[in-house]
Design an enzyme around this catalytic site. Structure first.
Site, mmCIF file in Angstrom:
data_model
loop_
_atom_site.group_PDB
_atom_site.id
_atom_site.type_symbol
_atom_site.label_atom_id
_atom_site.label_comp_id
_atom_site.label_asym_id
_atom_site.label_seq_id
_atom_site.Cartn_x
_atom_site.Cartn_y
_atom_site.Cartn_z
ATOM 1 N N LYS A 114 41.203 38.568 43.506
ATOM 2 C CA LYS A 114 42.419 39.236 43.051
ATOM 3 C C LYS A 114 42.322 40.754 43.227
ATOM 4 O O LYS A 114 43.000 41.509 42.547
ATOM 5 C CB LYS A 114 42.693 38.860 41.590
ATOM 6 C CG LYS A 114 43.072 37.376 41.447
ATOM 7 C CD LYS A 114 43.609 37.052 40.076
ATOM 8 C CE LYS A 114 42.588 36.342 39.237
ATOM 9 N NZ LYS A 114 43.089 35.978 37.904
ATOM 10 N N ARG A 147 45.875 33.898 25.278
ATOM 11 C CA ARG A 147 46.897 33.424 26.200
ATOM 12 C C ARG A 147 47.274 31.979 25.956
ATOM 13 O O ARG A 147 46.901 31.387 24.952
ATOM 14 C CB ARG A 147 46.491 33.644 27.646
ATOM 15 C CG ARG A 147 45.040 33.403 27.936
ATOM 16 C CD ARG A 147 44.766 33.801 29.377
ATOM 17 N NE ARG A 147 43.492 33.295 29.823
ATOM 18 C CZ ARG A 147 43.166 33.194 31.087
ATOM 19 N NH1 ARG A 147 44.033 33.512 32.015
ATOM 20 N NH2 ARG A 147 41.982 32.752 31.433
ATOM 21 N N ARG A 176 48.874 52.415 28.020
ATOM 22 C CA ARG A 176 47.492 52.025 28.294
ATOM 23 C C ARG A 176 47.425 51.224 29.580
ATOM 24 O O ARG A 176 47.972 50.129 29.675
ATOM 25 C CB ARG A 176 46.946 51.201 27.131
ATOM 26 C CG ARG A 176 45.817 51.924 26.397
ATOM 27 C CD ARG A 176 45.089 51.010 25.457
ATOM 28 N NE ARG A 176 44.661 49.775 26.122
ATOM 29 C CZ ARG A 176 44.180 48.744 25.469
ATOM 30 N NH1 ARG A 176 44.084 48.781 24.174
ATOM 31 N NH2 ARG A 176 43.799 47.660 26.113
ATOM 32 N N PRO A 232 49.151 39.181 39.191
ATOM 33 C CA PRO A 232 49.241 38.781 40.603
ATOM 34 C C PRO A 232 48.003 37.989 41.005
ATOM 35 O O PRO A 232 46.885 38.404 40.733
ATOM 36 C CB PRO A 232 49.287 40.112 41.354
ATOM 37 C CG PRO A 232 49.523 41.163 40.332
ATOM 38 C CD PRO A 232 49.075 40.628 39.020
ATOM 39 N N GLU A 233 48.229 36.845 41.623
ATOM 40 C CA GLU A 233 47.128 35.999 42.067
ATOM 41 C C GLU A 233 47.109 35.963 43.597
ATOM 42 O O GLU A 233 47.884 36.661 44.245
ATOM 43 C CB GLU A 233 47.290 34.599 41.446
ATOM 44 C CG GLU A 233 47.313 34.655 39.911
ATOM 45 C CD GLU A 233 47.568 33.307 39.237
ATOM 46 O OE1 GLU A 233 47.203 32.273 39.812
ATOM 47 O OE2 GLU A 233 48.141 33.303 38.132
#
Ligand SMILES: [Zn+2]
Length: 283
Positions: free
Chosen positions: A57, A258, A115, A2-3
């Site tokens: 964030k 990423r 986790r 989420p940004e």
């Protein structure tokens, strides 16, 4: 992850449901999530929820001067609903934290998987937490002059500059792809080498993308925010699909753990960047 715009949408909804209510229960079911020992999270129980906000964030839930500061990491999200009876047992389920208010509404912080990377701090001075202190200015309220100085001052790649929370806070991997695409700039361009027109284009794209997303997410229920967010992507996560602007094929570069997506036709003069080169650039 989420940004900024998704968190702002969440803040609106949390305010509508939680403000002015007394916190009746505060359960942390995944203890690895809790990053501070003092004050105890249970000390917030009985207090009225007086403030809900966002910094970068991070989500802040304040109760009469004491704050729960939440970072949702890569896969964490929020759920509002009626609290089931009883204290949730520590499980391998998605629930990490549950806050229940007087009318029985529960705010759940969830993350799939055993986790948990979601993090929670309890503090009376959230602005003094190291993670918060390190944040740069908010991406959506930065002025053009400050933005220009910030780009001038670094030889980092644009992708790095936009996502480094200590440079400016709030934008992550997804919206940085979209901002760069809208600005028609390469993720690998060197920040300090942009000409004034390119700086202006990047600034306009930054404000434009964040503003558009904010509008698109207004009133969208929490459980539909992720889906709506995805529907707004032009390049992010759309490798191999046509660019909605030029019809070219969206390309991907993988680096470290990423990846980023971009449109070669719109952003790099048709050039495709190799993974290995990127890895070196973005380190
Ligand atoms: Zn394109």
């Amino acid at each position: 992850m989420p940004e900024l715009p998704e968190l702002d949408a969440a803040v609106d909804q949390l305010r509508a449901h939680l403000l002015g209510h007394r916190l009746e229960r505060f359960d942390v079911t995944a203890f690895s999530v809790l990053k501070t020992a003092q004050p105890d999270h249970a000390s917030m129980v009985g207090r009225e929820i007086t403030e809900i906000g966002r910094r970068g964030k991070f989500l802040l839930v304040g109760a009469e001067g004491r704050f729960a500061v939440v970072h949702l990491a890569l896969a964490g999200w929020l759920r509002l609903g009626q609290a089931p009876a009883g204290t949730p047992a520590p499980t391998a389920g998605p629930l990490a934290v549950r806050m229940v208010i007087g009318d029985g509404t529960a705010l759940d912080i969830t993350e799939q998987g055993r986790r948990k990377s979601v993090a929670l701090w309890i503090s009376d001075r959230p602005d003094e937490l190291e993670k918060i202190q390190r944040l740069g200015p908010e991406s959506d309220s930065i002025a053009l002059e400050e933005f220009t100085d910030l780009l001038d001052g670094t030889s980092s790649r644009l992708k790095t500059v936009l996502t480094d929370q200590t440079v400016m806070a709030g934008v992550g991997n997804a919206w940085s792809d979209e901002i760069l695409h809208r600005a028609r700039l390469s993720p690998f361009a060197t920040a300090s080498r942009l000409d004034p027109e390119q700086v202006q284009a990047l600034f306009t794209a930054l404000q434009g993308v964040l503003g558009d997303v904010r509008t698109a997410l207004e009133g969208v229920p929490l459980d539909r925010v992720k889906r709506t967010k995805k529907s707004l992507f032009a390049v992010h996560g759309r490798t191999g699909q046509p660019c909605p602007v030029c019809g070219g094929t969206v390309a991907e570069v993988s680096y470290a753990d990423r990846s980023l997506q971009y449109c070669p036709a719109c952003q790099t003069g048709g050039k495709r960047l190799s993974d290995r080169r990127m890895d070196r650039f973005l380190r």
